[in-house]
Design a protein around this motif. Structure first.
Motif, PDB file in Angstrom:
ATOM      1  N   LEU A  34      -4.676  12.064 -10.586  1.00 35.05           N
ATOM      2  CA  LEU A  34      -5.134  10.984  -9.720  1.00 35.05           C
ATOM      3  C   LEU A  34      -4.237   9.752  -9.842  1.00 35.05           C
ATOM      4  O   LEU A  34      -3.965   9.071  -8.850  1.00 35.05           O
ATOM      5  N   ILE A  35      -3.771   9.470 -11.051  1.00 35.93           N
ATOM      6  CA  ILE A  35      -2.868   8.340 -11.254  1.00 35.93           C
ATOM      7  C   ILE A  35      -1.566   8.563 -10.486  1.00 35.93           C
ATOM      8  O   ILE A  35      -1.069   7.661  -9.791  1.00 35.93           O
ATOM      9  N   VAL A  36      -1.016   9.768 -10.589  1.00 35.27           N
ATOM     10  CA  VAL A  36       0.229  10.077  -9.880  1.00 35.27           C
ATOM     11  C   VAL A  36       0.035   9.951  -8.372  1.00 35.27           C
ATOM     12  O   VAL A  36       0.870   9.361  -7.662  1.00 35.27           O
ATOM     13  N   ALA A  37      -1.096  10.471  -7.850  1.00 36.76           N
ATOM     14  CA  ALA A  37      -1.355  10.402  -6.409  1.00 36.76           C
ATOM     15  C   ALA A  37      -1.462   8.955  -5.945  1.00 36.76           C
ATOM     16  O   ALA A  37      -0.886   8.571  -4.917  1.00 36.76           O
ATOM     17  N   ALA A  38      -2.185   8.130  -6.712  1.00 38.10           N
ATOM     18  CA  ALA A  38      -2.331   6.715  -6.332  1.00 38.10           C
ATOM     19  C   ALA A  38      -0.993   5.987  -6.400  1.00 38.10           C
ATOM     20  O   ALA A  38      -0.695   5.135  -5.549  1.00 38.10           O
ATOM     21  N   ALA A  42       0.977   4.040  -3.428  1.00 40.67           N
ATOM     22  CA  ALA A  42       1.446   2.662  -3.613  1.00 40.67           C
ATOM     23  C   ALA A  42       2.951   2.567  -3.373  1.00 40.67           C
ATOM     24  O   ALA A  42       3.431   1.604  -2.744  1.00 40.67           O
ATOM     25  N   GLY A  43       3.716   3.569  -3.845  1.00 42.27           N
ATOM     26  CA  GLY A  43       5.164   3.578  -3.634  1.00 42.27           C
ATOM     27  C   GLY A  43       5.532   3.696  -2.166  1.00 42.27           C
ATOM     28  O   GLY A  43       6.459   3.020  -1.682  1.00 42.27           O
ATOM     29  N   LEU A  95      -3.028   0.427  -6.307  1.00 39.86           N
ATOM     30  CA  LEU A  95      -2.714  -0.085  -7.644  1.00 39.86           C
ATOM     31  C   LEU A  95      -3.975  -0.410  -8.437  1.00 39.86           C
ATOM     32  O   LEU A  95      -4.018  -0.216  -9.657  1.00 39.86           O
ATOM     33  N   VAL A  96      -5.029  -0.873  -7.751  1.00 39.35           N
ATOM     34  CA  VAL A  96      -6.308  -1.116  -8.433  1.00 39.35           C
ATOM     35  C   VAL A  96      -6.896   0.200  -8.932  1.00 39.35           C
ATOM     36  O   VAL A  96      -7.444   0.278 -10.043  1.00 39.35           O
TER      37      VAL A  96
END
Length: 197
Positions: A34-38, A42-43, A95-96
């Motif tokens: 999930l962190i990678v997807a978010a 964002a990128g 990012l949040v």
């Protein structure tokens, strides 16, 4: 008539039981994904903001256009502002979400699950809106076809429905929790009144 009402009550009670007793451990196990997807979202938003549709002026052209400015600012500043606003919302909410995921908060908690769901749905809606704005800026006379528009609207409405359902479930869960917390106090007060009498 009664059988249809019983079926509806059974469906509601089964859905409520699923929400209350659902195993939310999966989100703990998938935290890294999930962190990678978010971060990817964002990128992408960051890149779209730095390199907007239509590009930027690479030469001043006799000093007429400021070097590095987006071409769209000379065409329709209001539309460019809308694009930037939606793109910024997408990036900040993503990012949040990353911040919540890396902070170590227990994601089994229903509040964090609800917050992540709302954040994800908001990100998806703002992403689709940014996509529509980009298509409008790149298309002749802002035209990009009804089919594309309706598909995007259906996607946004779907996100809104999911967010609304989760919000209703969360509010009902909070009200039930609060009412359970208040009940023992009432019982204690009632017992004390009986003892004093």
């Amino acid at each position: 008539m009664k059988s249809s009402q019983n079926k509806q009550k059974g469906l509601v009670s089964r859905t409520w039981a699923w929400y209350v007793n659902a195993d939310h451990h999966w989100i703990e196990r998938q935290r890294g994904i999930l962190i990678v997807a978010a971060l990817v979202v964002a990128g992408m938003s960051f890149y779209s903001g730095i390199y907007p549709p239509g590009g930027r002026f690479s030469s001043t052209q006799n000093g007429m256009y400021p070097l590095g400015n987006a071409v769209q600012t000379e065409v329709d500043m209001d539309q460019f502002d809308m694009f930037l606003a939606n793109n910024t919302v997408t990036m900040i909410i993503s990012l949040v979400i990353v911040l919540v995921l890396i902070s170590g908060f227990p994601l089994r908690n229903k509040f964090w699950m609800w917050l992540l769901t709302l954040g994800t749905m908001s990100t998806m809606v703002s992403m689709v809106t940014t996509y529509l704005e980009s298509l409008s800026m790149m298309s002749p006379d802002g035209y990009f076809g009804e089919a594309t528009f309706f598909i995007c609207v259906i996607g946004m409405v779907g996100c809104g429905v999911v967010a609304l359902i989760h919000t209703i479930f969360f509010v009902v869960w909070v009200v039930m929790k609060l009412s359970k917390c208040m009940m023992p106090e009432k019982d204690k007060n009632g017992n004390q009144d009986v003892g004093e009498a």
